[in-house]
Write an enzyme that holds these catalytic residues in place. Structure first.
Site, short mmCIF file in Angstrom:
data_model
loop_
_atom_site.label_atom_id
_atom_site.label_comp_id
_atom_site.label_asym_id
_atom_site.label_seq_id
_atom_site.Cartn_x
_atom_site.Cartn_y
_atom_site.Cartn_z
N HIS A 25 0.72 -1.12 -0.01
CA HIS A 25 0.08 -0.16 0.08
C HIS A 25 0.74 1.22 -0.06
O HIS A 25 1.82 1.28 0.55
CB HIS A 25 -1.02 0.10 1.39
N LYS A 55 -1.59 -7.89 -4.42
CA LYS A 55 -2.36 -6.94 -4.14
C LYS A 55 -1.79 -5.47 -4.17
O LYS A 55 -0.64 -5.35 -3.25
CB LYS A 55 -3.21 -6.94 -2.96
#
EC number: 4.2.1.10
Length: 245
Positions: free
Chosen positions: A132, A158
């Site tokens: 992230h 991700k």
């Protein structure tokens, strides 16, 4: 509603993100999976202990689970020791309802992280390697490298970054399409107002997981739609594409 046995990340799966497994009933009409945030449940004293909640979860008639125990340094709520945080994930993965475990990319780069991933896979769950950036979107080459590394260390890579411009959002979609061409299984999104639309269109570029809270007031990342809204928009876009083709 999707059964545990039927879930495959070869196709797009929509996850309802929550710290409270009682939200599953409200999510089941729109979601394929529940992302259970252990860190948020653990931090909220009004909620049951997260491992106890998983033990009581009826996996035979409920949505399967992704479990996440996000540390503070990656935007989560868990502030305890790393070894304890990861042990919670290993324990959670032993439950039949859990089909995937989210572990931070930086954790998976360590020897201990790799061992944890092996233990979790031995329980039958897959690894989502997540990374992230809550302030910006890296350059294209960095996006490609980071996403590919995540997909190699995990079963699914991700990537969530923050779009400061529309071009940032385009770079995320381009990285998603390239990763798919390479054969990587990925989940991507650009956070923030300028990246919000990527949550709807990213599946068209190869993203395999989308995330949304059941209630918009419970968003776990900037720019999230609620699960009903996101489900309906993705369905509309997908059906329109099929008709156009």
């Amino acid at each position: 509603m999707t059964s545990t046995q039927a879930v495959s990340f070869d196709t797009f799966q929509l996850a309802a993100a929550t710290a409270d497994l009682s939200d599953e009933s409200a999510a089941s009409d729109y979601a394929d999976i529940v992302e259970f945030r252990l860190d948020l449940a653990y931090a909220d004293t009004s909620l049951p202990d997260p491992l106890t909640a998983i033990s009581a979860y009826d996996h035979s008639s409920s949505l399967p689970l992704i479990v996440t125990n996000r540390p503070e340094w990656e935007g989560g709520a868990y502030d305890g020791e790393t070894i304890d945080r990861l042990e919670m994930l290993i324990t959670a993965a032993k439950h039949d309802a859990v089909i995937a475990v989210d572990i931070e990319l930086e954790t998976l780069k360590s020897q201990h992280g790799k061992k944890v991933a092996r233990d979790i896979r031995n329980s039958g769950a897959v690894i989502i390697a997540s990374t992230h950036d809550f302030t910006s979107t890296p350059q294209q080459s960095v996006l490609h490298e980071r996403l590919h590394t995540a997909a190699q260390l995990g079963d699914i890579g991700k990537l969530a970054v923050t779009a400061q411009t529309h071009r940032d959002a385009l770079r995320v979609l381009a990285a998603t399409e390239q990763a798919s061409q390479w054969g990587d299984t990925v989940a991507t999104m650009a956070m923030g107002a300028l990246g919000q639309h990527t949550r709807v269109v990213a599946p068209l570029y190869g993203s395999r997981i989308g995330y949304a809270p059941v209630n918009p007031t419970d968003a776990t990342a900037p720019g999230q739609y609620d699960i009903k809204t996101l489900s309906e928009m993705i369905d509309t876009l997908t059906h329109t594409k099929v008709e156009d083709d």
